[in-house]
Motif scaffolding. Structure first.
Motif, short mmCIF file in Angstrom:
data_model
loop_
_atom_site.label_atom_id
_atom_site.label_comp_id
_atom_site.label_asym_id
_atom_site.label_seq_id
_atom_site.Cartn_x
_atom_site.Cartn_y
_atom_site.Cartn_z
N VAL A 71 0.85 -1.18 0.00
CA VAL A 71 0.00 0.00 0.00
C VAL A 71 0.89 1.24 0.00
O VAL A 71 1.81 1.35 0.83
N ILE A 72 0.63 2.13 -0.92
CA ILE A 72 1.30 3.43 -0.95
C ILE A 72 0.25 4.49 -0.65
O ILE A 72 -0.80 4.54 -1.30
N ALA A 73 0.51 5.32 0.35
CA ALA A 73 -0.48 6.30 0.79
C ALA A 73 0.15 7.68 0.90
O ALA A 73 1.35 7.81 1.18
N LEU A 129 -1.77 8.53 9.83
CA LEU A 129 -1.26 7.35 9.13
C LEU A 129 0.18 7.01 9.53
O LEU A 129 0.66 5.92 9.18
N SER A 130 0.84 7.91 10.25
CA SER A 130 2.20 7.61 10.70
C SER A 130 2.24 6.38 11.60
O SER A 130 3.28 5.73 11.74
N ILE A 131 1.11 6.05 12.20
CA ILE A 131 1.02 4.84 13.03
C ILE A 131 1.38 3.60 12.23
O ILE A 131 1.95 2.64 12.78
N PHE A 132 1.11 3.62 10.93
CA PHE A 132 1.29 2.43 10.10
C PHE A 132 2.58 2.48 9.27
O PHE A 132 2.78 1.63 8.41
N GLU A 133 3.43 3.48 9.52
CA GLU A 133 4.69 3.54 8.79
C GLU A 133 5.51 2.28 9.08
O GLU A 133 5.55 1.79 10.20
N GLY A 134 6.17 1.79 8.06
CA GLY A 134 6.89 0.52 8.17
C GLY A 134 6.07 -0.63 7.64
O GLY A 134 6.63 -1.67 7.24
N GLU A 135 4.74 -0.46 7.64
CA GLU A 135 3.86 -1.46 7.04
C GLU A 135 3.40 -1.01 5.67
O GLU A 135 3.44 -1.77 4.70
N LEU A 136 2.94 0.23 5.59
CA LEU A 136 2.62 0.81 4.29
C LEU A 136 3.66 1.89 3.98
O LEU A 136 4.34 2.39 4.87
#
Length: 399
Positions: free
Chosen positions: A84-86, A102-109
């Motif tokens: 996923v690219i956001a 969305l920084s919570i999901f950095e490293g995943e997306l």
């Protein structure tokens, strides 16, 4: 490559449209179902990646329930190894210097918070995330707001042009952005050009040479150019009643085929947002106005079962006083309405009583006499006072 494109999920928006603010009967639960359906569609379509063009959450500081709802969809994608690219949207950013939701999901997306190039197998993604225009205002030391927005739009196009120039040849280049573009419109029909914010000129975007431009921010799905390369994903679910009649869904894109053949919009099922409208103002107060209004609801062409519903009716003040809102609530509940959002009367002034014989040809004092003759309860003393005052006024103005 085959890509999924989505934006403007706005998890947490419209909590008043649910039976409960959280839990299985909340609007958030509806939004999570739509998000999961989108992710499962991407899996079934065997996309190589998902492009998320901003605004996963409605608030810049989402609740734990909203974060978990987004997490649920990501888990579906990641189980099938779909990257996923956001980019950040305007509902995501508190400040350019602070982490976004969305920084919570950095490293995943792959989250892009500043313009950059992100390589994928077979395609290059260039990003133009939303950033607060106040920085430009500060740099310019204030100034005319509209002029600053025009300058900001020109700078954004220049940034995108610089990114395109750096893209390696031989494979498609895609711009993923969260901004307004001229010629686009919001669900109400208002053109983006009329919004008081930076609006990127469509012609300038067309001249950059991107194979596709995928946009978030405006919630109406739309293709902006004749070559069908510049598009808004729209919102996948209804955010408010202003979007009730707009299509909602996601895009499936194929970089190996012409957009007219390889790109398609796929609608997603969401809870219906319906409006019951009726004009009671021409009816008599002796009529069963509440029953008439319930009858209009029963004839709604889409049916009200399972829907979020608002009721709007036009009536005089006298009529509105006798419309039984509680009876309407019970009737709609019996009809299976999921949530009655509001009952909204639009009060109109009753027509003034016509005076027989009163025309433009009647002299002022004669007209007054005709009017006095229609007024019940007007005492002789008050009628005479009105005659005398009117005569003095007419004499003063030379009539």
């Amino acid at each position: 490559m085959k890509l999924g494109a989505i934006a403007d999920l706005h998890l947490g928006a419209g909590s008043d449209f649910g039976r409960q603010p959280f839990g299985p009967e909340s609007r958030l639960a509806d939004q999570e179902r739509v998000w999961l359906a989108a992710c499962e569609l991407f899996v079934n379509e065997d996309v190589n990646a998902v492009l998320f063009a901003g605004d996963a959450f409605h608030r810049r500081r989402p609740s734990p329930s909203e974060i978990l709802a987004f997490r649920a969809g990501l888990d579906v994608l990641f189980r099938h190894d779909i990257p996923v690219i956001a980019v950040d949207g305007n509902h995501s950013v508190v400040s350019a210097d602070l982490p976004s939701a969305l920084s919570i999901f950095e490293g995943e997306l792959a989250l892009s918070r500043t313009p950059e190039m992100i390589p994928l197998d077979g395609v290059t993604i260039c990003t133009l995330p939303w950033t607060p225009p106040v920085r430009l205002v500060a740099q310019a030391g204030g100034g005319d707001r509209d002029s600053l927005h025009t300058e900001a739009a020109a700078l954004l196009v220049d940034v995108a042009r610089g990114l395109r120039a750096q893209c390696p040849g031989g494979k498609p280049a895609i711009l993923l952005a969260h901004w307004s573009v001229s010629g686009a419109s919001i669900p109400s029909g208002l053109l983006a050009d009329q919004l008081r914010e930076p609006v990127l000129p469509l012609h300038d975007l067309e001249m950059l040479g991107f194979d596709k431009v995928i946009l978030g921010h405006l919630h109406k799905p739309q293709v902006l150019d004749e070559r069908r390369r510049i598009l808004y994903t729209g919102s996948p679910a209804v955010v408010d009643y202003g979007e009730a009649d707009t299509k909602h869904g996601v895009w499936i894109l194929d970089t190996d085929r012409h957009p007219s053949q390889g790109d398609r919009f796929v609608s997603l099922d969401d809870r219906p947002f319906l409006t019951v409208e009726a004009d009671l103002s021409k009816l008599s107060a002796d009529d069963d106005l509440t029953g008439v209004l319930i009858g209009y609801a029963g004839m709604h062409p889409q049916g009200l079962e399972g829907a979020a519903v608002r009721v709007r009716y036009t009536a005089t003040q006298e009529q509105a006083r006798i419309v039984d809102h509680e009876r309407i609530r019970r009737a709609l509940a019996d009809a299976g309405v999921w949530k009655l959002y509001a009952i909204q009367p639009d009060i109109v002034r009753a027509d003034r009583a016509r005076v027989e014989g009163l025309t433009e040809d009647v002299a002022p004092m004669d007209a007054l006499e005709l009017w006095i003759g229609t007024q019940e309860g007007l005492t002789p003393e008050l009628a005479q006072a009105m005659r005398e005052r009117t005569a003095r006024y007419l004499e003063a103005v030379g009539a």
